[in-house]
Design a protein around this motif. Structure first.
Motif, PDB file in Angstrom:
ATOM      1  N   TRP A  30       1.035  -0.973   0.061  1.00  0.00           N
ATOM      2  CA  TRP A  30       0.087  -0.004   0.367  1.00  0.00           C
ATOM      3  C   TRP A  30       1.249   1.498   0.125  1.00  0.00           C
ATOM      4  CZ3 TRP A  30      -3.692  -2.180  -1.952  1.00  0.00           C
ATOM      5  CH2 TRP A  30      -4.898  -3.093  -1.304  1.00  0.00           C
ATOM      6  N   HIS A  78      -7.230   6.259   2.821  1.00  0.00           N
ATOM      7  CA  HIS A  78      -7.804   5.356   3.926  1.00  0.00           C
ATOM      8  C   HIS A  78      -8.030   6.365   5.198  1.00  0.00           C
ATOM      9  CE1 HIS A  78      -8.741   2.269   6.894  1.00  0.00           C
ATOM     10  NE2 HIS A  78      -9.045   1.345   5.727  1.00  0.00           N
ATOM     11  N   ARG A 129      -2.741   4.640   2.223  1.00  0.00           N
ATOM     12  CA  ARG A 129      -3.184   5.566   3.295  1.00  0.00           C
ATOM     13  C   ARG A 129      -3.515   5.303   3.959  1.00  0.00           C
ATOM     14  NH1 ARG A 129       2.725   4.078   5.423  1.00  0.00           N
ATOM     15  NH2 ARG A 129       3.255   3.732   2.970  1.00  0.00           N
ATOM     16  N   MET A 138      -2.166  -1.602   7.043  1.00  0.00           N
ATOM     17  CA  MET A 138      -2.424  -0.204   5.957  1.00  0.00           C
ATOM     18  C   MET A 138      -1.741   0.715   6.546  1.00  0.00           C
ATOM     19  SD  MET A 138      -4.505   1.173   3.221  1.00  0.00           S
ATOM     20  CE  MET A 138      -5.490  -0.638   3.162  1.00  0.00           C
ATOM     21  N   GLY A 177       2.112  -0.246   5.130  1.00  0.00           N
ATOM     22  CA  GLY A 177       2.176  -0.024   3.879  1.00  0.00           C
ATOM     23  C   GLY A 177       2.222  -1.624   3.649  1.00  0.00           C
TER      24      GLY A 177
END
Length: 238
Positions: free
Chosen positions: A16, A24, A21, A173, A176
């Motif tokens: 990620w 999110h 991130r 998350m 990553g």
């Protein structure tokens, strides 16, 4: 004697990128704040600001889903109904398919959350500007409640997948990184894009704060109009 090939051992790899991130966690913060402030006129400006923020974040995610890194792109993780059904079936059988990026069920939840955000933002903007009837406000509330339900399903899916795959998807998350083959990792975290995204959101929040009315908070335009005109008769009677 046949040649022996050695498969590289799994190791933490970057999956990620930083923009995904940051997106999110800003969405998590914005939805939580908007939902909790929905019933209070005192926090109306906060509610509206976070709603606009969610709309802007979705616009960014759509662009990044087309132009971003490998696991951020929709073409990488969006699958059809058969793939989703197969994933759920083997998941329930205790034999989950491993996906370096989003699994098919998680991808479906992400698309649903993005779509619901668009509905929430559009109906909220319409209601805030008093452009339609009461049914739009009711649709706005229903969409928000449905999104809360989808968030709960998404969290449950993350917990189950983390347990079955023996990997912490929440931590992934944040950092990553997930376990995988070195060749499958993303080459660059794209931190500059993430910083620009965060700076844009914070700048928007600052502008909203600067424009906030003094006193007990911001009322919607329709509420302000009622307050302005509703006291005329009472004032004459004093």
């Amino acid at each position: 004697m046949p040649a022996v090939t050695h498969t590289p051992a799994a190791a933490p790899i970057l999956v990620w990128d930083a923009p995904v991130r940051v997106f999110h966690w800003l969405m998590v913060l914005s939805f939580a704040g908007a939902y909790l402030s929905a019933e209070s006129e005192h926090w109306r400006l906060l509610h509206v600001t976070l709603g606009y923020t969610m709309a802007g974040l979705v616009a960014f995610r759509i662009v990044w889903g087309l132009l971003g890194t490998r696991y951020a792109r929709f073409s990488t993780f969006v699958r059809g109904p058969r793939a989703v059904a197969r994933y759920v079936r083997v998941l329930l059988q205790g034999r989950p398919e491993h996906h370096t990026g989003h699994n098919p069920a998680g991808a479906l939840a992400i698309l649903a959350l993005l779509g619901l955000t668009v509905v929430i933002a559009a109906s909220g903007w319409t209601t805030y500007n008093d452009l339609a009837g009461e049914w739009v406000a009711e649709a706005h509330e229903a969409a928000a409640n449905l999104m809360l339900l989808m968030v709960g399903v998404h969290i449950a899916g993350v917990v189950v997948a983390s347990w079955l795959h023996r990997e912490n998807l929440v931590r992934a998350m944040i950092t990553g990184r997930k376990s995988g083959q070195p060749a499958d990792g993303v080459r660059s975290p794209w931190r500059t894009v993430a910083v620009l995204l965060l700076a844009g959101v914070l700048g928007f929040w600052w502008l909203q704060w600067q424009g906030a009315p003094t006193g007990s908070g911001a009322a919607s335009p329709s509420t302000a109009a009622v307050q302005k005109h509703g006291g005329d008769g009472d004032g004459d009677a004093d």
